[in-house]
Design a protein around this motif. Structure first.
Motif, PDB file in Angstrom:
ATOM      1  N   LEU A 111       0.826  -1.202   0.000  1.00  0.00           N
ATOM      2  CA  LEU A 111       0.000   0.000   0.000  1.00  0.00           C
ATOM      3  C   LEU A 111       0.864   1.258   0.000  1.00  0.00           C
ATOM      4  O   LEU A 111       0.544   2.245  -0.670  1.00  0.00           O
ATOM      5  CB  LEU A 111      -0.924  -0.015   1.218  1.00  0.00           C
ATOM      6  N   ARG A 112       1.960   1.206   0.741  1.00  0.00           N
ATOM      7  CA  ARG A 112       2.859   2.363   0.804  1.00  0.00           C
ATOM      8  C   ARG A 112       3.458   2.672  -0.565  1.00  0.00           C
ATOM      9  O   ARG A 112       3.610   3.836  -0.941  1.00  0.00           O
ATOM     10  CB  ARG A 112       3.961   2.100   1.828  1.00  0.00           C
ATOM     11  N   LYS A 113       3.795   1.628  -1.317  1.00  0.00           N
ATOM     12  CA  LYS A 113       4.361   1.840  -2.653  1.00  0.00           C
ATOM     13  C   LYS A 113       3.332   2.402  -3.627  1.00  0.00           C
ATOM     14  O   LYS A 113       3.689   3.078  -4.585  1.00  0.00           O
ATOM     15  CB  LYS A 113       4.920   0.519  -3.191  1.00  0.00           C
ATOM     16  N   MET A 114       2.053   2.127  -3.370  1.00  0.00           N
ATOM     17  CA  MET A 114       1.007   2.582  -4.277  1.00  0.00           C
ATOM     18  C   MET A 114       0.571   4.015  -3.998  1.00  0.00           C
ATOM     19  O   MET A 114       0.471   4.840  -4.914  1.00  0.00           O
ATOM     20  CB  MET A 114      -0.199   1.639  -4.208  1.00  0.00           C
ATOM     21  N   ILE A 115       0.325   4.337  -2.726  1.00  0.00           N
ATOM     22  CA  ILE A 115      -0.231   5.670  -2.444  1.00  0.00           C
ATOM     23  C   ILE A 115       0.619   6.493  -1.488  1.00  0.00           C
ATOM     24  O   ILE A 115       0.251   7.631  -1.177  1.00  0.00           O
ATOM     25  CB  ILE A 115      -1.671   5.558  -1.892  1.00  0.00           C
ATOM     26  N   GLY A 116       1.739   5.948  -1.035  1.00  0.00           N
ATOM     27  CA  GLY A 116       2.580   6.683  -0.097  1.00  0.00           C
ATOM     28  C   GLY A 116       3.770   7.364  -0.749  1.00  0.00           C
ATOM     29  O   GLY A 116       4.724   7.734  -0.067  1.00  0.00           O
TER      30      GLY A 116
END
Length: 217
Positions: free
Chosen positions: A167-172
């Motif tokens: 998730l961090r790689k996608m929206i962070g």
């Protein structure tokens, strides 16, 4: 590459197992080792032939998101921007990932059951993220109110850590922030947090609740 073939790998594993048994249990007793050698080499005693199971080939759809007739156009635009920025959305996704998006935006509940490495995570992350971006774009008043909009539950902490990284790689990333601001004109992007049994603050809160509810005899 022959040294990494299934046959050679099997032989290497079998050989190491037999060597371990001989060293650990026979030691320097060559006579005992020679007596048991044929027995250890016999299939079914210490080892068996490898069982090979081929994983199914999942069907990819060329430009599947943009070609779908059921996914809303603004969602296609959001996911298309993420494709161009390399934010975990793929140009040629699997058919079940497209079906998950279509079902979600048709108001259906989803139950996804596919093999390991088949992209199950994307089946719920793509709908979730696109819905958040869509809300910020189409409903500024709603988006201005902070609150929990989605919850993901996992049975193990290891899965939580792995999915948090995804998730961090996608929206962070800065790339997503720039995309989000340009598309929605909103500065507050989606945020996320993690709560497990090891989360100190949550544990302290639970202890405080228990103490407040405690009544001495």
């Amino acid at each position: 590459m022959d040294e990494y073939s299934i046959e050679n790998t099997h032989k290497a594993l079998k050989g190491r197992l037999i060597e371990y048994i001989e060293t650990a249990y026979f030691g320097k007793n060559d006579e005992l080792r020679n007596l048991c050698k044929d027995e250890l080499e016999l299939q079914g005693v210490m080892w068996k032939e490898p069982y090979i199971e081929a994983n199914p080939a999942y069907v990819s759809v060329i430009s599947g998101i943009s070609k779908s007739k059921s996914i809303p156009e603004d969602v296609k635009e959001i996911l298309g921007e993420m494709i161009e920025c390399g934010l975990g959305v793929y140009q040629n996704p699997y058919s079940h990932q497209i079906e998950a998006l279509e079902a979600f935006y048709s108001g259906k509940d989803l139950f996804v059951a596919t093999g390991t490495g088949s992209g199950k995570t994307e089946c719920f992350m793509w709908p979730m993220i696109s819905k958040l971006v869509r809300e910020a774009k189409m409903s500024a008043e709603s988006w201005s109110k902070r609150g929990v909009r989605a919850m993901m539950l996992y049975p193990m902490n290891a899965l939580v850590s792995d999915q948090l990284g995804r998730l961090r790689k996608m929206i962070g990333t800065d790339a997503f922030y720039n995309l989000f601001v340009d598309y929605t004109k909103e500065n507050r992007r989606p945020q996320f947090g993690m709560y497990t049994g090891r989360t100190l603050v949550l544990c302290q809160d639970l202890v405080q609740v228990k103490m407040r509810n405690f009544s001495p005899f």
